[in-house]
Design a protein around this motif. Structure first.
Motif, PDB file in Angstrom:
ATOM      1  N   GLU A 198      19.773 101.998  53.742  1.00  0.00           N
ATOM      2  CA  GLU A 198      19.062 100.912  54.397  1.00  0.00           C
ATOM      3  C   GLU A 198      18.669  99.864  53.365  1.00  0.00           C
ATOM      4  N   GLY A 199      18.636  98.626  53.813  1.00  0.00           N
ATOM      5  CA  GLY A 199      18.290  97.526  52.931  1.00  0.00           C
ATOM      6  C   GLY A 199      18.734  96.210  53.537  1.00  0.00           C
ATOM      7  N   ARG A 200      18.492  95.139  52.810  1.00  0.00           N
ATOM      8  CA  ARG A 200      18.889  93.804  53.259  1.00  0.00           C
ATOM      9  C   ARG A 200      20.350  93.547  52.889  1.00  0.00           C
ATOM     10  N   LEU A 201      21.141  93.153  53.846  1.00  0.00           N
ATOM     11  CA  LEU A 201      22.569  92.977  53.639  1.00  0.00           C
ATOM     12  C   LEU A 201      22.899  91.712  52.848  1.00  0.00           C
ATOM     13  N   LEU A 253      21.319  95.947  50.199  1.00  0.00           N
ATOM     14  CA  LEU A 253      22.421  96.831  50.553  1.00  0.00           C
ATOM     15  C   LEU A 253      23.691  95.977  50.526  1.00  0.00           C
ATOM     16  N   TRP A 254      24.507  96.180  49.503  1.00  0.00           N
ATOM     17  CA  TRP A 254      25.688  95.343  49.313  1.00  0.00           C
ATOM     18  C   TRP A 254      26.861  95.837  50.159  1.00  0.00           C
ATOM     19  N   GLY A 296      22.231 100.724  47.855  1.00  0.00           N
ATOM     20  CA  GLY A 296      23.520 101.352  48.099  1.00  0.00           C
ATOM     21  C   GLY A 296      24.602 100.291  48.173  1.00  0.00           C
ATOM     22  N   ILE A 297      25.853 100.748  48.207  1.00  0.00           N
ATOM     23  CA  ILE A 297      26.991  99.832  48.264  1.00  0.00           C
ATOM     24  C   ILE A 297      27.987 100.348  49.291  1.00  0.00           C
ATOM     25  N   MET A 298      28.528  99.420  50.073  1.00  0.00           N
ATOM     26  CA  MET A 298      29.539  99.737  51.073  1.00  0.00           C
ATOM     27  C   MET A 298      30.804  98.943  50.750  1.00  0.00           C
ATOM     28  N   PHE A 299      31.942  99.588  50.834  1.00  0.00           N
ATOM     29  CA  PHE A 299      33.225  98.932  50.591  1.00  0.00           C
ATOM     30  C   PHE A 299      34.074  98.950  51.862  1.00  0.00           C
ATOM     31  N   GLY A 300      34.674  97.816  52.156  1.00  0.00           N
ATOM     32  CA  GLY A 300      35.561  97.729  53.303  1.00  0.00           C
ATOM     33  C   GLY A 300      36.930  98.301  52.994  1.00  0.00           C
ATOM     34  N   ARG A 301      37.680  98.569  54.040  1.00  0.00           N
ATOM     35  CA  ARG A 301      39.077  98.990  53.851  1.00  0.00           C
ATOM     36  C   ARG A 301      39.845  97.906  53.114  1.00  0.00           C
TER      37      ARG A 301
END
Length: 338
Positions: free
Chosen positions: A201-204, A237-238, A268-273
């Protein structure tokens, strides 16, 4: 405080090309997309740059910036959706009239993410990372893509929930047009570096790594000042996606972001396909993700529904997000929190 635009029925869409426009041989795609939007009740105002393309851009930087500034100040236009991305949006940033930027949605991805991230960082106005206009030309949209309208219609204080897609598109089939535009054939699976269930959770904040990395060290890339001025020092949140970088270049870009302080106060970090992520000497994208997770002490989710491998969830720069994933499936709840 973050300022959120709001989409209403019968809104007027401004179509301008701050990066690449549509060449003559593909004008029919833009006409189809405009007609689909009009059939849904929207009005369309198409700028001249949308129909132009030469030398890797729709028009010279001053022409692109002038048309964008005009649409931002035009009270008749409620939101702006470029036809698609491109290569050289960075050229127009210093020409944008930031003092007169209005509180209206801008929706897009790829090179457009430079504009989205820069505007949110500089002004605190939320921007929308999601589908470009040309990809809305189908008779209907898949359930993941179609959520852009619901997300952009969310009001301050409200939340909107999106789920991982059932299937994604492995490759473009331009010679085999379909009513949905996308050919969704491959089962979607969100993955985590740990292999375990993850909640973030966090600000995108985020966009296409290839291009947003060039904001580092400029007046348009001051992430720390954004945190102080607009989101009460809350963690970021990246979300990041790779269009064309091999794994070594991706690694260099992420280290650059880390050294610039972009990952300080990060949750945290999120990566797209990605269809890029070409290995270099057996150095894979998963190696990159694992090293970054270890260095930062953060959870990383990857192969998520955003970026250049459709479909994609609509993500709002500045919104508060709660992300959960387990067993390949996941959800993102965004709250329009000031």
């Amino acid at each position: 405080m973050i300022k959120y635009p709001s989409l209403h029925s019968g809104a007027t869409i401004g179509v301008t090309a701050p990066s690449s426009g549509v060449p003559v041989e593909l004008h029919e795609l833009l006409r189809q997309a405009s007609s689909r939007m009009e059939a849904k009740g929207y009005s369309i105002v198409c700028g001249e740059t949308a129909w132009m393309q030469d030398k890797a851009k729709s028009a010279p930087a001053r022409v692109r910036a002038a048309e964008f500034n005009e649409m931002m100040c035009d009270e008749r236009i409620d939101l702006i959706i470029p036809p698609w991305g491109g290569e050289l949006l960075l050229e127009i940033l210093e020409l944008i009239d930031l003092d007169n930027v209005q509180n209206k949605w801008i929706l897009g991805y790829s090179d457009i993410s430079v504009l989205l991230l820069a505007l949110t960082l500089k002004t605190g106005i939320a921007t929308a990372h999601g589908v470009n206009l040309v990809d809305l030309r189908g008779e209907y949209s898949d359930e993941t893509t179609a959520m852009w309208e619901k997300v952009l219609s969310t009001k301050l204080g409200e939340s909107v929930l999106q789920h991982s897609s059932p299937y994604y598109q492995k490759e473009w089939q331009h010679s085999n047009p379909s009513p949905c535009v996308y050919h969704l054939t491959e089962p979607t699976s969100w993955k985590t570096v740990s292999g375990e269930k993850v909640k973030l959770e966090g600000r995108l904040l985020g966009g296409c790594v290839d291009v947003i990395r060039h904001l580092i060290g400029t007046p348009f890339g001051d992430v720390r000042q954004f945190q102080k001025s607009y989101i009460h020092d809350e963690p970021i949140l990246w979300y990041l996606e790779n269009c064309e970088l091999n794994t070594a270049d991706l690694r260099r870009s992420l280290v650059h972001m880390k050294l610039a302080g972009w990952f300080e106060s990060c949750s945290g970090i999120m990566f797209g396909r990605s269809s890029a992520n070409r290995p270099v000497d057996n150095y894979t994208a998963l190696d990159v993700y694992q090293e970054l997770a270890e260095e930062l002490g953060l959870a990383i989710i990857y192969d998520m529904d955003f970026g250049h491998v459709p479909p994609q969830i609509t993500l709002i720069n500045g919104a508060y997000a709660e992300v959960e994933t387990a067993d390949g499936k996941g959800s993102i709840r965004q709250t329009f929190k000031d």
